[in-house]
Design a protein around this motif. Structure first.
Motif, mmCIF file in Angstrom:
data_model
loop_
_atom_site.group_PDB
_atom_site.id
_atom_site.type_symbol
_atom_site.label_atom_id
_atom_site.label_comp_id
_atom_site.label_asym_id
_atom_site.label_seq_id
_atom_site.Cartn_x
_atom_site.Cartn_y
_atom_site.Cartn_z
ATOM 1 N N PHE A 271 0.764 -1.080 0.147
ATOM 2 C CA PHE A 271 -0.035 0.074 0.219
ATOM 3 C C PHE A 271 0.982 1.290 -0.028
ATOM 4 O O PHE A 271 0.617 2.344 -0.680
ATOM 5 C CB PHE A 271 -1.068 -0.217 1.270
ATOM 6 N N LYS A 272 1.902 1.492 0.832
ATOM 7 C CA LYS A 272 2.616 2.485 1.004
ATOM 8 C C LYS A 272 3.430 2.507 -0.346
ATOM 9 O O LYS A 272 3.669 3.669 -0.909
ATOM 10 C CB LYS A 272 3.918 2.145 1.891
ATOM 11 N N ALA A 273 3.981 1.316 -1.028
ATOM 12 C CA ALA A 273 4.691 1.510 -2.373
ATOM 13 C C ALA A 273 3.675 1.910 -3.314
ATOM 14 O O ALA A 273 4.021 2.746 -4.192
ATOM 15 C CB ALA A 273 5.178 0.008 -2.578
ATOM 16 N N ALA A 274 2.396 1.552 -3.484
ATOM 17 C CA ALA A 274 1.514 2.011 -4.350
ATOM 18 C C ALA A 274 1.233 3.541 -4.170
ATOM 19 O O ALA A 274 1.016 4.451 -5.234
ATOM 20 C CB ALA A 274 0.173 1.092 -4.245
ATOM 21 N N ASN A 275 1.112 4.070 -2.907
ATOM 22 C CA ASN A 275 0.944 5.440 -2.611
ATOM 23 C C ASN A 275 2.132 6.172 -3.021
ATOM 24 O O ASN A 275 2.066 7.415 -3.739
ATOM 25 C CB ASN A 275 0.659 5.667 -1.162
ATOM 26 N N PHE A 276 3.278 5.621 -2.857
ATOM 27 C CA PHE A 276 4.555 6.236 -3.351
ATOM 28 C C PHE A 276 4.565 6.415 -4.851
ATOM 29 O O PHE A 276 5.086 7.477 -5.396
ATOM 30 C CB PHE A 276 5.675 5.668 -2.775
ATOM 31 N N ALA A 277 4.075 5.420 -5.527
ATOM 32 C CA ALA A 277 4.176 5.381 -6.821
ATOM 33 C C ALA A 277 3.156 6.430 -7.640
ATOM 34 O O ALA A 277 3.561 7.175 -8.444
ATOM 35 C CB ALA A 277 3.910 4.124 -7.481
ATOM 36 N N LYS A 278 2.262 6.446 -6.795
ATOM 37 C CA LYS A 278 1.035 7.322 -7.201
ATOM 38 C C LYS A 278 1.576 8.913 -7.061
ATOM 39 O O LYS A 278 1.274 9.606 -8.003
ATOM 40 C CB LYS A 278 -0.182 7.490 -6.382
ATOM 41 N N LEU A 279 2.300 9.133 -5.849
ATOM 42 C CA LEU A 279 2.968 10.572 -5.852
ATOM 43 C C LEU A 279 3.873 10.807 -6.990
ATOM 44 O O LEU A 279 4.238 11.984 -7.231
ATOM 45 C CB LEU A 279 3.426 10.835 -4.458
ATOM 46 N N THR A 280 4.632 9.789 -7.129
ATOM 47 C CA THR A 280 6.003 9.857 -8.237
ATOM 48 C C THR A 280 5.295 10.032 -9.559
ATOM 49 O O THR A 280 5.934 10.901 -10.260
ATOM 50 C CB THR A 280 6.593 8.587 -8.245
ATOM 51 N N ILE A 281 4.225 9.551 -9.965
ATOM 52 C CA ILE A 281 3.780 9.593 -11.173
ATOM 53 C C ILE A 281 3.134 10.980 -11.190
ATOM 54 O O ILE A 281 3.420 11.806 -12.218
ATOM 55 C CB ILE A 281 2.463 8.636 -11.486
ATOM 56 N N LYS A 282 2.478 11.682 -10.255
ATOM 57 C CA LYS A 282 1.976 12.921 -10.290
ATOM 58 C C LYS A 282 3.071 14.001 -10.480
ATOM 59 O O LYS A 282 3.052 14.882 -11.050
ATOM 60 C CB LYS A 282 1.089 13.289 -9.069
ATOM 61 N N TRP A 283 4.237 13.641 -9.625
ATOM 62 C CA TRP A 283 5.353 14.608 -9.743
ATOM 63 C C TRP A 283 5.924 14.590 -11.050
ATOM 64 O O TRP A 283 6.474 15.591 -11.575
ATOM 65 C CB TRP A 283 6.162 14.098 -8.692
ATOM 66 N N ILE A 284 5.905 13.233 -11.947
ATOM 67 C CA ILE A 284 6.583 13.269 -13.199
ATOM 68 C C ILE A 284 5.585 14.051 -14.086
ATOM 69 O O ILE A 284 6.179 14.906 -15.028
ATOM 70 C CB ILE A 284 6.435 11.542 -13.503
ATOM 71 N N ILE A 285 4.158 13.955 -14.028
ATOM 72 C CA ILE A 285 3.431 14.576 -14.757
ATOM 73 C C ILE A 285 3.517 15.900 -14.376
ATOM 74 O O ILE A 285 3.559 16.995 -15.489
ATOM 75 C CB ILE A 285 1.976 14.378 -14.582
ATOM 76 N N LYS A 286 3.483 16.338 -13.365
ATOM 77 C CA LYS A 286 3.969 17.953 -13.044
ATOM 78 C C LYS A 286 5.413 18.414 -13.638
ATOM 79 O O LYS A 286 5.189 19.493 -14.131
ATOM 80 C CB LYS A 286 3.990 18.255 -11.170
ATOM 81 N N MET A 287 6.178 17.676 -13.448
ATOM 82 C CA MET A 287 7.666 17.968 -13.953
ATOM 83 C C MET A 287 7.521 18.047 -15.519
ATOM 84 O O MET A 287 8.255 18.986 -16.270
ATOM 85 C CB MET A 287 8.551 17.155 -13.547
ATOM 86 N N ARG A 288 6.710 17.220 -16.221
ATOM 87 C CA ARG A 288 6.578 17.239 -17.556
ATOM 88 C C ARG A 288 6.088 18.424 -18.261
ATOM 89 O O ARG A 288 6.212 19.248 -19.037
ATOM 90 C CB ARG A 288 6.061 16.072 -17.964
ATOM 91 N N LYS A 289 4.851 18.765 -17.513
ATOM 92 C CA LYS A 289 4.152 19.989 -17.711
ATOM 93 C C LYS A 289 5.076 21.071 -17.760
ATOM 94 O O LYS A 289 5.006 22.214 -18.504
ATOM 95 C CB LYS A 289 2.903 20.132 -16.830
ATOM 96 N N ARG A 290 5.856 21.316 -16.672
ATOM 97 C CA ARG A 290 6.687 22.630 -16.357
ATOM 98 C C ARG A 290 7.839 22.602 -17.361
ATOM 99 O O ARG A 290 8.041 23.613 -17.847
ATOM 100 C CB ARG A 290 7.471 22.455 -14.941
ATOM 101 N N HIS A 291 8.221 21.235 -17.911
ATOM 102 C CA HIS A 291 9.419 21.239 -18.944
ATOM 103 C C HIS A 291 8.786 21.828 -20.299
ATOM 104 O O HIS A 291 9.381 22.671 -20.785
ATOM 105 C CB HIS A 291 9.917 19.910 -18.760
#
Length: 303
Positions: A271-291
């Motif tokens: 569960f913790k790993a899935a939550n971490f993956a979810k946050l990581t994906i959101k961060w990737i999307i955010k960084m992609r949009k910023r880029h």
């Protein structure tokens, strides 16, 4: 100076992307380990549940419940049945002739479970019980000439003689005993000394009693006149081997609570790993949009 800032942004973005890929790889590895651990925990639990461990104990007793000794003499005649103690059997007097008996004996006729159309006769003797004083039972049979190639008398041991006496249907009781207990034999012209031991097995739902035995055979020196030696004699002794009951218990070592605890930890980690993956994906999307936003600004400079 305006020309140096884009390479720094590109280098910083590249490092972040590499770091993100590394985090995703670590997440996948941890997920695989957690799934394997969950599978291994469940598999070990099922193995221990299906393969209980044997615990062997020896219980010392002063006396046993008298067993039932079922003898199947066919055409042979019971000559004597006597109790003796301390392995002391007096010399034979007039072997081959009926003698005094001091045993408790009952006869049962029944149809065997494997030979339904053949009636059997069992001479059932109350077995010895006083193991401390080495109580034994000495039984003699005689049999006239027979056409059989081999001469022997079969016998069977069952847990308690009192079970037969108290049974409302003795024939059915003996048939059930023959179905569940083993048969042994002793031969004519010899004295067979049977030493019994008791084995109790306790499972998860049932309890079984089994007899084990050791037997020694010595030749009978027949001193009768030759004219009487056509009548064959059988001798058998029944005695307890030692004052111990071997108790075997089948113990299930699988502990459901420990397995449940491990699985809870594994699922919490997932569960913790899935939550971490979810946050990581959101961060990737955010960084992609910023880029993309920075890239759009570079392609369309403000006039």
């Amino acid at each position: 100076m305006g020309g140096t800032s884009p390479p720094r942004r590109f280098s910083k973005t590249c490092v972040k992307n590499v770091f993100t890929v590394l985090l995703i790889f670590i997440y996948l590895v941890l997920t695989a380990v957690a799934i394997f651990l969950a599978y291994q925990t469940i598999s070990d639990f099922l193995d221990k549940l299906s393969q209980p461990v044997m615990s062997v104990n020896y219980k010392e007793v002063d006396s046993f419940s008298p067993p039932g000794i079922a003898l199947f003499p066919d055409d042979a005649q019971l000559l004597s049945c006597k109790h003796h103690y301390h392995d002391n059997i007096p010399p034979l007097v007039d072997p081959g002739t009926p003698q005094e008996r001091d045993c408790e004996i009952t006869e049962v006729t029944y149809f065997g479970p494997f030979t339904e159309h053949k009636q059997k006769r069992a001479v059932v003797v109350r077995g010895p019980s006083d193991v401390k004083n080495k109580e034994l039972i000495f039984v003699q049979f005689s049999q006239n000439e027979t056409r059989e190639d081999f001469s022997a008398i079969s016998y069977m041991l069952f847990a308690k003689f009192s079970d037969l006496i108290e049974s409302a249907n003795k024939s059915a009781f003996m048939s059930d005993c023959e179905r569940n207990y083993s048969m042994w034999t002793f031969s004519g012209g010899f004295r067979t000394w049977v030493k019994m031991s008791l084995l109790k097995t306790s499972g998860r739902r049932s309890e079984a009693v089994e007899f084990r035995q050791e037997s020694g055979v010595v030749k009978f020196n027949d001193k009768r006149p030759e004219s009487e030696q056509t009548v064959q004699l059988f001798f058998v002794v029944f005695e307890w081997r030692d004052p111990y009951i071997q108790e075997i218990r089948l113990i299930v070592t699988a502990n459901p609570w420990s397995s449940i605890g491990i699985l809870c930890v594994v699922f919490m980690a997932l569960f913790k790993a899935a939550n971490f993956a979810k946050l990581t994906i959101k961060w990737i999307i955010k960084m992609r949009k910023r880029h993309l936003k920075h890239k759009a600004r570079e392609l369309n400079p403000i006039n």
